[in-house]
Design a protein around this motif. Sequence first.
Motif, PDB file in Angstrom:
ATOM      1  N   VAL A 188      13.198 -43.005  38.426  1.00 24.17           N
ATOM      2  CA  VAL A 188      11.871 -43.440  37.965  1.00 24.17           C
ATOM      3  C   VAL A 188      10.732 -42.711  38.682  1.00 24.17           C
ATOM      4  O   VAL A 188       9.821 -42.195  38.027  1.00 24.17           O
ATOM      5  N   PRO A 189      10.763 -42.609  40.032  1.00 23.13           N
ATOM      6  CA  PRO A 189       9.635 -41.932  40.700  1.00 23.13           C
ATOM      7  C   PRO A 189       9.482 -40.476  40.278  1.00 23.13           C
ATOM      8  O   PRO A 189       8.354 -40.007  40.065  1.00 23.13           O
ATOM      9  N   GLY A 190      10.584 -39.766  40.135  1.00 25.58           N
ATOM     10  CA  GLY A 190      10.508 -38.355  39.763  1.00 25.58           C
ATOM     11  C   GLY A 190       9.925 -38.156  38.374  1.00 25.58           C
ATOM     12  O   GLY A 190       9.128 -37.236  38.137  1.00 25.58           O
ATOM     13  N   ILE A 191      10.311 -39.020  37.443  1.00 22.55           N
ATOM     14  CA  ILE A 191       9.784 -38.911  36.078  1.00 22.55           C
ATOM     15  C   ILE A 191       8.310 -39.318  36.058  1.00 22.55           C
ATOM     16  O   ILE A 191       7.479 -38.662  35.413  1.00 22.55           O
ATOM     17  N   ALA A 192       7.971 -40.363  36.811  1.00 18.64           N
ATOM     18  CA  ALA A 192       6.565 -40.789  36.890  1.00 18.64           C
ATOM     19  C   ALA A 192       5.691 -39.646  37.410  1.00 18.64           C
ATOM     20  O   ALA A 192       4.587 -39.402  36.908  1.00 18.64           O
ATOM     21  N   GLN A 193       6.245 -38.922  38.391  1.00 20.75           N
ATOM     22  CA  GLN A 193       5.485 -37.822  39.004  1.00 20.75           C
ATOM     23  C   GLN A 193       5.293 -36.664  38.022  1.00 20.75           C
ATOM     24  O   GLN A 193       4.216 -36.070  37.961  1.00 20.75           O
TER      25      GLN A 193
END
Length: 208
Positions: free
Chosen positions: A34-39
């Motif tokens: 999730v964090p990588g895609i959000a970024q």
Amino acid sequence: MTVASADTALIVIDLQPDFMPGGALACFEGDAIVPGIAQLLAARHYGTVVATQDWHPATHASFAAQHTGHAPFEVIDLHGQPQMLWPDHCVQGTPGAELDPRVDWAPADLILRKGSHAQVDSYSAFRENHGPDGARPSTGLAGWLRGRGIAEVHVCGLARDVCVLWTAQDAREEGFRVSFLWDLTRPVTPEGDAPTRAALQDAGIVIV
Ligand code: VGL
Ligand code: ZN
């Protein structure tokens, strides 16, 4: 991070609570991506972003509960094809079917819902699974992308061994260059990673 070429789109598959740990059809370590895609979205790395949402009626034929005497993860025949039966998941309008609230989806150009036909499953963003007439109906996504001058797609999301894999394979068949952002995917079953890699390589898909 440099910006992706204008002819390249990001496709984020099924980043929904029901596929997260604790969800109805949890993927292994689904949270981790999730964090990588959000970024990637926040950085506007891609000029074109598509997100898909698995979006089933409550009586969907892929749900084991619709088949007396069958349990989730059993395989049955549906319209002449093997169909894995799933726990009820991503039922239209339920919290588990929302797009993951930890991502700001504002940069998404298209949110594509799939799996609305009660009798047909829909893994790929490009084409539904086989229907009663044996055909795989198009979602229209290939034409939408081509209309925007897209020649290359990068795929990520859930699940690595199901919907992301099928999307990547169909993207290749539609003639797009395809990169599979491996670390931004997670599988339903990690045992499937070796066959998934082999299928991607067979299809000429770049694993990043
Ligand atoms: C998916 C199983 C059933 C997926 C969707 O998003 O990979 N898997 N429905
Ligand atoms: Zn589904």
